[in-house]
Design an enzyme around this catalytic site. Structure first.
Site, PDB file in Angstrom:
ATOM      1  N   ASN A   1       0.315   5.755  -0.259  1.00 49.07           N
ATOM      2  CA  ASN A   1      -0.435   6.959  -0.621  1.00 49.07           C
ATOM      3  C   ASN A   1       0.307   8.186  -0.129  1.00 49.07           C
ATOM      4  O   ASN A   1       1.027   8.132   0.874  1.00 49.07           O
ATOM      5  CB  ASN A   1      -1.870   6.929  -0.089  1.00 49.07           C
TER       6      ASN A   1
ATOM      7  N   HIS B   1       0.862  -1.187   0.000  1.00 52.93           N
ATOM      8  CA  HIS B   1       0.000   0.000   0.000  1.00 52.93           C
ATOM      9  C   HIS B   1       0.895   1.232   0.000  1.00 52.93           C
ATOM     10  O   HIS B   1       1.954   1.253   0.642  1.00 52.93           O
ATOM     11  CB  HIS B   1      -0.886   0.012   1.248  1.00 52.93           C
TER      12      HIS B   1
END
Length: 301
Positions: free
Chosen positions: A139, A137
């Site tokens: 971001n 992940h």
């Protein structure tokens, strides 16, 4: 975080939004190259995966323009079973619940009087075909209100079958890029990731960590933006190293079962605790884009 009234920062917003889009383009190209170069293993007979790109929009209560972005999803590839790389730039007025959450979490005064906001960022989640290849992940984002601005984000590795050398290498790349800006960033943001990516009802972390930061505002926008850019630049070298190392490792049905159970843990975290999921749904962003992070298949025991 400063509490002085903020200028509109239109130039800074445009630069941040353009950077997230540029990072997205680089990652999409790199992932498709991984697919093109996969010539062995259980899924090499499949066509090389390609991203399907969809424009997304944010719904506003009055029907006015509220921004949107691009949702790019690859499914059923040779290496990636499902990977999404989303970018968005959204703006408008925060609803009452979001105002209260922002004021409580950020300590921002005045949201009720002027609840405007602007946010841009990139969000990525990859679920892999081979159980030995880690999910991941990443971001990064910029958020602005008339009362404060800040950066946030991070990257964390989520293997279902853990390799200590992969974990060490992933963290080393994060540390290298953090240390370019401040030697205190990596230990501080590693600890924050360990706390944030923890699943209380399971009593364990969802993966082997990485870095996580929020509310990042030193008062110097240029330096904070440069740091956030380096967090983004760290992603490909940090993730592609274990991907290339493990993508041809032979696996068993038991390995696949272990992967599916771990994905259940990942789904639980994203649906119950993840701030980005909650914010995206509460502010009317495209639900498919918000829930892109969920795995294609999972299992609970």
């Amino acid at each position: 975080m400063t509490q002085q009234p903020q200028p509109d920062m239109n130039d800074e917003k445009a630069r941040a939004s353009a950077w997230f889009r540029s990072l997205r383009d680089d990652i999409v190209a790199a992932f498709q190259n991984v697919e093109d170069t996969q010539s062995e293993g259980s899924f090499s007979h499949l066509p090389a995966g390609r991203f399907e790109v969809t424009e997304t929009t944010r719904a506003s209560d009055d029907g006015s323009d509220a921004g949107g972005g691009l949702m790019s999803v690859m499914r059923g590839g040779r290496v990636f079973e499902k990977v999404g790389v989303n970018v968005s730039t959204v703006y408008g007025v925060l609803g009452e619940r979001a105002q209260m959450a922002m004021a409580a979490r950020k300590g921002i005064d005045g949201m009720k009087d002027d609840p405007r906001f602007w946010a841009a960022g990139i969000s990525l989640v990859a679920h892999m075909q081979n159980p030995h290849t880690p999910a991941v992940h990443m971001n990064t984002r910029m958020f602005w209100t008339p009362h404060a601005w800040w950066f946030g984000g991070g990257s964390d590795l989520n293997p279902c079958i853990e390799y200590a050398d992969d974990t060490a290498a992933f963290h080393a790349v994060q540390k290298e890029h953090c240390d370019r800006h401040d030697a205190s960033y990596y230990p501080r943001y590693k600890e924050w990731a360990d706390e944030y990516f923890y699943v209380p009802h399971r009593g364990r972390a969802r993966g082997v960590g990485g870095i996580f930061y929020d509310d990042h505002n030193t008062g110097d926008w240029e330096n904070d933006f440069a740091f956030t850019q380096d967090v983004g630049r760290a992603f490909l070298p940090a993730f592609l190293a274990p991907t290339n190392k493990r993508r041809n490792t032979p696996w068993t049905d038991a390995d696949k079962d272990q992967q599916l159970v771990h994905r259940g843990l990942y789904a639980e975290y994203n649906l119950v605790y993840d701030r980005g999921t909650k914010f995206g749904l509460e502010t009317g962003h495209d639900a498919n884009a918000v829930l892109m992070s969920l795995p294609p298949m999972a299992k609970w025991v």
